[in-house]
Enzyme design. Sequence first.
Site, short mmCIF file in Angstrom:
data_model
loop_
_atom_site.label_atom_id
_atom_site.label_comp_id
_atom_site.label_asym_id
_atom_site.label_seq_id
_atom_site.Cartn_x
_atom_site.Cartn_y
_atom_site.Cartn_z
N GLU A 1 9.60 -4.22 12.76
CA GLU A 1 9.31 -3.07 11.89
C GLU A 1 8.10 -2.32 12.45
OE1 GLU A 1 7.95 -3.98 7.86
OE2 GLU A 1 9.06 -2.25 7.14
N CYS B 1 9.90 1.51 3.22
CA CYS B 1 10.80 0.41 3.58
C CYS B 1 12.23 0.92 3.72
CB CYS B 1 10.73 -0.70 2.55
SG CYS B 1 11.33 -0.16 0.96
N PHE C 1 0.80 -1.23 0.00
CA PHE C 1 0.00 0.00 0.00
C PHE C 1 0.83 1.27 0.00
CE2 PHE C 1 0.91 -0.22 4.56
CZ PHE C 1 1.17 1.11 4.84
P1 NAD Z 1 1.51 -6.67 3.11
O1 NAD Z 1 2.54 -7.74 3.16
O2 NAD Z 1 0.43 -6.66 4.11
O3 NAD Z 1 0.78 -6.67 1.67
C1 NAD Z 1 1.51 -6.69 0.48
C2 NAD Z 1 0.68 -7.38 -0.60
O4 NAD Z 1 0.42 -8.72 -0.20
C3 NAD Z 1 -0.68 -6.73 -0.82
O5 NAD Z 1 -0.98 -6.75 -2.19
C4 NAD Z 1 -1.63 -7.61 -0.01
O6 NAD Z 1 -2.94 -7.66 -0.54
C5 NAD Z 1 -0.99 -8.97 -0.09
N1 NAD Z 1 -1.16 -9.79 1.12
C6 NAD Z 1 -1.39 -9.36 2.39
N2 NAD Z 1 -1.46 -10.40 3.23
C7 NAD Z 1 -1.26 -11.51 2.49
C8 NAD Z 1 -1.21 -12.92 2.79
N3 NAD Z 1 -1.37 -13.37 4.03
N4 NAD Z 1 -0.99 -13.79 1.78
C9 NAD Z 1 -0.80 -13.34 0.52
N5 NAD Z 1 -0.86 -12.03 0.18
C10 NAD Z 1 -1.08 -11.13 1.15
O7 NAD Z 1 2.32 -5.29 3.12
P2 NAD Z 1 1.71 -3.81 3.22
O8 NAD Z 1 1.21 -3.59 4.60
O9 NAD Z 1 0.81 -3.54 2.07
O10 NAD Z 1 3.03 -2.96 2.96
C11 NAD Z 1 3.96 -2.63 3.97
C12 NAD Z 1 5.13 -3.59 3.97
O11 NAD Z 1 5.78 -3.60 2.70
C13 NAD Z 1 6.21 -3.19 4.96
O12 NAD Z 1 6.68 -4.32 5.62
C14 NAD Z 1 7.30 -2.58 4.08
O13 NAD Z 1 8.60 -2.62 4.63
C15 NAD Z 1 7.18 -3.46 2.88
N6 NAD Z 1 7.78 -2.85 1.71
C16 NAD Z 1 8.98 -3.34 1.30
C17 NAD Z 1 9.62 -2.76 0.21
C18 NAD Z 1 10.95 -3.28 -0.24
O14 NAD Z 1 11.39 -2.86 -1.30
N7 NAD Z 1 11.62 -4.16 0.48
C19 NAD Z 1 9.03 -1.69 -0.46
C20 NAD Z 1 7.79 -1.22 -0.01
C21 NAD Z 1 7.17 -1.82 1.08
#
Ligand code: NAD
Length: 474
Positions: free
Chosen positions: A375, A281, A149
């Site tokens: 985090e 991130c 998101f």
């Molecule tokens: P999230 O893991 O909750 O969701 C990411 C994606 O996975 C979304 O499309 C969501 O619908 C899907 N998802 C959620 N739960 C799932 C599950 N149990 N099984 C399969 N799919 C699932 O992450 P978020 O809250 O949307 O984003 C924040 C996180 O993303 C933070 O941990 C941040 O550090 C990380 N992030 C990492 C980078 C990087 O480059 N390393 C970049 C941006 C964000």
Amino acid sequence: MKYPAIQNYIGGKSVECRGESADVISPLDGSHLSRVPLSTAADVDAAVRVATAAFPAWAGETLRQRSQVAYAYRALLRKHIEELAGLIHEENGKTIDEARAELVRAIEVTEFACSLPQLACGEVLEVSKGVECRLERAPLGVVASITPFNFPAMVPHWTIPIAITLGNTMIFKPSEKVPLTATRTAELLTEAGLPSGVFNLVHGQRPVVEALCDHPDVKAITFVGSTAVAKNVYTRGTSKLKRVLSLGGAKNHLFVLPDAQVGPTATNVLASMAGCAGQRCMAAASMLAIGNVDPIIRQVCEEARKMVLGQTLGPVISAASKTRIEGFITEAEAAGAKVLVDGRGAVVPGREGGFYIGPTVIDHVRPDMRIAQEEVFGPVLAIIRAKDVDEAIGIENASPYGNAAVVYTTNGGQAKAIARRASAGMIGVNVGVPVPLEPFGFGGWNDSRFGVCDITGKSSIEFWTQSKKITTRW
Ligand code: NAD
């Protein structure tokens, strides 16, 4: 509801979804923006069929022809930058300036895609007398991109323009929390001349992600999100023999040395920890205060108190996120840490339904506290005191994550030594958010990335293609 219910976008048009859906809520004020479909494995299968049918013709175009769509799309992103920034602001909550900045990054990656004919050309060598070997790059087929998101435009553009310009067809699964920008992305790609079926958007949650991991006709997946899900996607996708690159969460450490410049360091630390409400991130999470850096800490606090909630600092994504982040602060305080600037319980007048947290600075955090280990993903800086560089390196190296590490100093030798010893994929020297720009690639280490290759830059060409070697004698 401010916007009509969102639909999937398959084969160049909106596809009505009749199943379950979820609310899309604006973090700015808690208002109801729209509803997003919660698609099923059957919806994924329908999209994969369309993408499979579109693949031969799209892969059959030359790279130069395909890059023309990237050029046209880049022009559309520039033309619509204010409209897109407005959507990001509404559905994600970040300020308009921050939304514009992420769109500039999306445009820069699209420019990289425009230059792929220069970067992804083949190689040829006469390997023995009269025998020529040539290497060509071929697309993989139907690929998928799953995004979080926190960057509704930038993170999707780490993959979309590159993967499709290289000849793949794609299924995109954005975060269900920010589906509006994603839908506009699909429409603009069509307007740019992308043939129908090359790019397909399937909204939803876990069932869509699992269906993509399991589908036999999806050849490669990139995932960006939290570490727990990144691990699951990596193991599930690779167990089905797919190519997977899965980027996870982060806990970035800032090494602050006593010889660092007070003003620029404090401004930079604050921008890293509070920019995008700490939901990056690459955000500063733990400051490793080495020796006496109190003047810098005082200045960070002073500048943090000047931030204007709702103007220079946006909300976090949800009520649940606000509660979780405030819980981290309360727990650290109860365990003996000292809250120097307290953002708990913040309210913006007129936007009482929004999910705001003020910038928060906590001193004397110990490495064993939960706030130092997990985090937080909010505008919170935890300061851990270290007597010397060795102790600070030990703390950083013990973290399971490894996205970024930053060193603030005026001593080049110290900067170089810390950059070498930090266990992270992206290092900043007096740069609080050290995102490598093209042609360099974005990617961390350890639990911040599973799989090989960076997600952008030159190594993304390797990820989205397979090499074909042709040996010829006439
Ligand atoms: P999230 O893991 O909750 O969701 C990411 C994606 O996975 C979304 O499309 C969501 O619908 C899907 N998802 C959620 N739960 C799932 C599950 N149990 N099984 C399969 N799919 C699932 O992450 P978020 O809250 O949307 O984003 C924040 C996180 O993303 C933070 O941990 C941040 O550090 C990380 N992030 C990492 C980078 C990087 O480059 N390393 C970049 C941006 C964000």
